[in-house]
Design an enzyme around this catalytic site. Structure first.
Site, PDB file in Angstrom:
ATOM      1  N   LYS A   1     -35.963  49.595   7.686  1.00 31.44           N
ATOM      2  CA  LYS A   1     -35.864  51.037   8.340  1.00 31.44           C
ATOM      3  C   LYS A   1     -34.551  51.118   8.931  1.00 31.44           C
ATOM      4  O   LYS A   1     -34.041  52.387   9.096  1.00 31.44           O
ATOM      5  CB  LYS A   1     -37.054  51.530   9.372  1.00 31.44           C
TER       6      LYS A   1
ATOM      7  N   GLU B   1     -28.848  33.111  28.845  1.00 29.93           N
ATOM      8  CA  GLU B   1     -27.878  33.410  27.915  1.00 29.93           C
ATOM      9  C   GLU B   1     -26.996  34.466  28.255  1.00 29.93           C
ATOM     10  O   GLU B   1     -25.647  34.546  28.493  1.00 29.93           O
ATOM     11  CB  GLU B   1     -28.096  33.391  26.491  1.00 29.93           C
TER      12      GLU B   1
ATOM     13  N   HIS C   1     -18.196   6.731  16.258  1.00 26.76           N
ATOM     14  CA  HIS C   1     -17.749   6.386  17.381  1.00 26.76           C
ATOM     15  C   HIS C   1     -16.101   7.035  17.635  1.00 26.76           C
ATOM     16  O   HIS C   1     -15.476   6.825  16.689  1.00 26.76           O
ATOM     17  CB  HIS C   1     -17.434   5.054  17.979  1.00 26.76           C
TER      18      HIS C   1
HETATM   19  P1  FAD Z   1     -36.850  40.899  13.019  1.00 29.70           P
HETATM   20  O1  FAD Z   1     -35.550  39.812  12.877  1.00 29.70           O
HETATM   21  O2  FAD Z   1     -37.029  41.414  14.073  1.00 29.70           O
HETATM   22  O3  FAD Z   1     -36.483  41.645  11.528  1.00 29.70           O
HETATM   23  C1  FAD Z   1     -37.765  42.614  11.615  1.00 29.70           C
HETATM   24  C2  FAD Z   1     -37.067  43.815  10.697  1.00 29.70           C
HETATM   25  O4  FAD Z   1     -37.911  44.511  10.327  1.00 29.70           O
HETATM   26  C3  FAD Z   1     -35.896  44.589  11.579  1.00 29.70           C
HETATM   27  O5  FAD Z   1     -34.678  44.673  10.850  1.00 29.70           O
HETATM   28  C4  FAD Z   1     -36.670  46.030  11.571  1.00 29.70           C
HETATM   29  O6  FAD Z   1     -35.833  47.029  11.697  1.00 29.70           O
HETATM   30  C5  FAD Z   1     -37.382  45.955  10.524  1.00 29.70           C
HETATM   31  N1  FAD Z   1     -38.581  46.999  10.682  1.00 29.70           N
HETATM   32  C6  FAD Z   1     -39.549  46.981  11.629  1.00 29.70           C
HETATM   33  N2  FAD Z   1     -40.458  47.848  11.470  1.00 29.70           N
HETATM   34  C7  FAD Z   1     -40.301  48.283   9.886  1.00 29.70           C
HETATM   35  C8  FAD Z   1     -41.085  49.235   9.185  1.00 29.70           C
HETATM   36  N3  FAD Z   1     -42.285  49.736   9.677  1.00 29.70           N
HETATM   37  N4  FAD Z   1     -40.631  49.331   7.995  1.00 29.70           N
HETATM   38  C9  FAD Z   1     -39.389  48.987   7.607  1.00 29.70           C
HETATM   39  N5  FAD Z   1     -38.569  47.926   8.297  1.00 29.70           N
HETATM   40  C10 FAD Z   1     -39.107  47.839   9.595  1.00 29.70           C
HETATM   41  N6  FAD Z   1     -33.688  33.032  17.750  1.00 29.70           N
HETATM   42  C11 FAD Z   1     -33.210  32.161  17.472  1.00 29.70           C
HETATM   43  O7  FAD Z   1     -33.775  31.408  16.507  1.00 29.70           O
HETATM   44  N7  FAD Z   1     -31.786  31.675  17.849  1.00 29.70           N
HETATM   45  C12 FAD Z   1     -31.221  32.536  18.782  1.00 29.70           C
HETATM   46  O8  FAD Z   1     -30.292  31.953  19.352  1.00 29.70           O
HETATM   47  C13 FAD Z   1     -31.853  33.580  19.235  1.00 29.70           C
HETATM   48  N8  FAD Z   1     -31.177  34.396  19.955  1.00 29.70           N
HETATM   49  C14 FAD Z   1     -31.699  35.730  20.187  1.00 29.70           C
HETATM   50  C15 FAD Z   1     -31.111  36.704  21.156  1.00 29.70           C
HETATM   51  C16 FAD Z   1     -31.654  37.805  21.565  1.00 29.70           C
HETATM   52  C17 FAD Z   1     -30.923  38.631  22.323  1.00 29.70           C
HETATM   53  C18 FAD Z   1     -32.945  38.136  21.136  1.00 29.70           C
HETATM   54  C19 FAD Z   1     -33.634  39.665  21.120  1.00 29.70           C
HETATM   55  C20 FAD Z   1     -33.631  37.333  20.031  1.00 29.70           C
HETATM   56  C21 FAD Z   1     -32.993  36.140  19.717  1.00 29.70           C
HETATM   57  N9  FAD Z   1     -33.902  35.070  18.799  1.00 29.70           N
HETATM   58  C22 FAD Z   1     -33.189  33.832  18.637  1.00 29.70           C
HETATM   59  C23 FAD Z   1     -35.014  35.658  18.270  1.00 29.70           C
HETATM   60  C24 FAD Z   1     -34.653  36.209  16.822  1.00 29.70           C
HETATM   61  O9  FAD Z   1     -33.812  37.390  16.787  1.00 29.70           O
HETATM   62  C25 FAD Z   1     -36.208  36.356  16.043  1.00 29.70           C
HETATM   63  O10 FAD Z   1     -36.964  35.247  16.387  1.00 29.70           O
HETATM   64  C26 FAD Z   1     -35.997  36.801  14.774  1.00 29.70           C
HETATM   65  O11 FAD Z   1     -35.007  37.839  14.505  1.00 29.70           O
HETATM   66  C27 FAD Z   1     -37.280  37.154  14.151  1.00 29.70           C
HETATM   67  O12 FAD Z   1     -37.111  37.458  12.719  1.00 29.70           O
HETATM   68  P2  FAD Z   1     -38.196  38.438  11.788  1.00 29.70           P
HETATM   69  O13 FAD Z   1     -37.746  38.459  10.383  1.00 29.70           O
HETATM   70  O14 FAD Z   1     -39.598  37.844  12.011  1.00 29.70           O
HETATM   71  O15 FAD Z   1     -37.987  39.778  12.573  1.00 29.70           O
END
Ligand code: FAD
Length: 473
Positions: A37, A193, A450
């Site tokens: 999206k 962070e 080392h």
């Molecule tokens: P997401 O990355 O959340 O992706 C979901 C996608 O689905 C999004 O692009 C969204 O737009 C899309 N979407 C949602 N609903 C719909 C729909 N109905 N139709 C179409 N598209 C949709 N994790 C780490 O491992 N290391 C880190 O250093 C780290 N730092 C972070 C720092 C911050 C500030 C935050 C907020 C999170 C951090 N995380 C980190 C966590 C990490 O970002 C998430 O665990 C990870 O992004 C999850 O991946 P995902 O694919 O499940 O979902």
């Protein structure tokens, strides 16, 4: 339905769960579509999570080092000052380049990317409301549907988010100027962070945490060491304290907190709410189809192959239980798709690394000492300070230690906890050792270059080995 709208796999979401699932499915010969999206691919991680936060952490860390550490190395200069606009622009470039790489990766694997909001309308059907400039909706049919829509920040009653003064991590990654006083609700890794970034750039940072310690999932010895270090860097902590109410008055945020002893009133220029995230399931059509979710957490329930309660529908990443981490989402994506293809594949949830990119960094894998005590597992502890590592001395980065936990009888590695320089990269050795069922003595025996920081891990493993040989007392 035309053949172009029929797929083997449709993935909703293009984060580290979704895009990795698409690539793996395409590699295994499945006709795949990705519904996203947002305008840019890559999910929270690439756009408003892991990547922009690390870009700002790295920039602010360089500034902080130049300010506090370079003189000790014989480097002098005058007129040092941060340029926030350049830092932000650099961060945006890093994000843009990486999201474009995801786009190219999907194109290279012939994954069809459809921009729009997807929802389940039948067990094998996804309806997409197209994003501008496209209009209308699209019906897609798939043998398998993978839900990978991630998570969103949790809001707190009494703390109304307004996107300007009271904000989530998304806005705190793009402040136009350094807030003089920054309040942070929540002492988890996101709060710590971002608190570090703004503290280094000149904010007076105050963290308000409900629990008695910060980053509560860490081994307590490590979390105490991190708190001491961050306090030394100037971050203030109110532990065992709860925000009762926050409101914006004349361009400031007035916050009422309840500490263990009394009620206090604090005033900030910005307030960041970072108390956690919850699965983003709204609007996905789960209820109508009967996709089961956890009654309290809202996570989608799956079996070990990531199958939901509805045949053909799978879920991965932040949407399901477990640590909300990008690498966990990606590992699940691969295991999920490979299981669909009939391959043996699984994720080892006992070996998920966790990293906090403060300075010193913190990284951990496996069990903490508290968990082992709670489980009644007999264990040995080996710790070794970075002050004892030659490389750390050369760099002048001697803060912190490595802690190795091993089984008292078998010597098998149970956990590795690191606070110190480059912990984020060092933890990979601990993950590999745990995955391979290594003993502490294995790490103690193998050669480490080392002088390196990793020698501290080797030494800690040797201490744990000696305990296993000679007994704990
Ligand atoms: P997401 O990355 O959340 O992706 C979901 C996608 O689905 C999004 O692009 C969204 O737009 C899309 N979407 C949602 N609903 C719909 C729909 N109905 N139709 C179409 N598209 C949709 N994790 C780490 O491992 N290391 C880190 O250093 C780290 N730092 C972070 C720092 C911050 C500030 C935050 C907020 C999170 C951090 N995380 C980190 C966590 C990490 O970002 C998430 O665990 C990870 O992004 C999850 O991946 P995902 O694919 O499940 O979902």
């Amino acid at each position: 339905m035309t053949a172009e709208k029929r797929f083997d796999v449709v993935v909703i979401g293009s984060g580290p769960g979704g895009y990795v699932a698409c690539v793996r499915a395409a590699q295994l010969g499945m006709k795949t579509a990705c519904v996203e999206k947002a305008a840019r691919l890559g999910g929270v991680c690439l756009n408003v999570g892991c990547i922009p936060s690390k870009a700002l952490l790295d920039s602010s860390e360089f500034y902080d080092m130049a300010r506090r550490r370079f003189q000790e190395h014989g480097i002098r200069f005058q007129g040092l000052e941060p340029d926030l606009a350049v830092m932000m622009a650099r961060k945006d470039t890093v994000v843009r380049e990486l999201t474009e790489n995801v786009q190219k990766l999907l194109e290279r694997h012939r994954v069809l990317v459809i921009h729009g909001t997807g929802r389940l309308t039948a067990p094998n059907r996804v309806t997409v409301d197209r994003a501008p400039p496209e209009t209308g909706s699209l019906e897609l049919e798939a043998r398998f549907i993978i839900l990978a829509t991630g998570s969103e920040p949790v809001a707190v009653p009494g703390i109304p988010l307004d996107g300007e003064f009271i904000v989530t991590s998304t806005e705190a990654l793009s402040f136009g100027e350094v807030p003089k006083r920054l309040g942070i609700v929540g002492g988890g890794y996101i709060g710590l962070e971002l608190g570090s970034v703004w503290n280094r750039l000149g904010s007076q940072v105050t963290v308000i945490e409900m629990l008695p310690r910060i980053a509560a999932l860490l081994d307590s010895q490590v979390s105490r060491a991190l708190e001491r270090s961050l306090r030394r860097q100037g971050i203030r902590f109110f532990l065992e304290s709860r925000v009762v109410e926050a409101s914006v008055e004349k361009g400031e945020v007035a916050v009422r907190i309840q500490t263990k002893e009394a009620e206090e009133r604090l005033v900030f220029d910005r307030l960041l709410v970072a108390v956690g995230r919850r699965p983003l399931t709204r609007g996905l059509g789960l209820e109508a189809l009967g996709v089961a979710t956890h009654s309290q957490t809202g996570h989608i329930l799956t079996d070990s192959h990531y199958r939901t309660s509805v045949p053909g529908v799978y879920a991965i990443g932040d949407l399901i239980a477990g640590p909300m981490l990008a690498h966990k989402a990606s590992a699940e994506a691969v295991a999920c798709v490979e299981a669909m293809a009939g391959m043996e594949s699984e994720v080892n949830y006992d070996a998920v690394p966790a990293v906090i990119y403060t300075w010193p960094e913190v990284a951990a894998v496996g069990k903490t000492e508290e968990e082992l005590r709670h489980l009644g597992v007999p264990y040995c502890v080996g710790t070794y300070p970075f002050a004892g590592a030659g490389r750390a001395r050369c760099m002048g980065e001697t803060e912190g230690f490595v802690k190795v936990l091993s089984h008292a009888a078998s010597g098998r590695l149970l956990g590795v906890h690191i606070i110190g320089p480059r912990a984020s990269d060092m933890i990979a050795e601990g993950v590999l050792a745990l995955e391979c069922g290594a003993k502490a003595s294995d790490i103690g025996r193998i050669m480490h270059g080392h002088p390196t920081f990793a020698e501290a891990l080797q030494e800690a493993a040797r201490v744990a080995t000696a305990c296993a040989i000679y007994g704990k007392d």
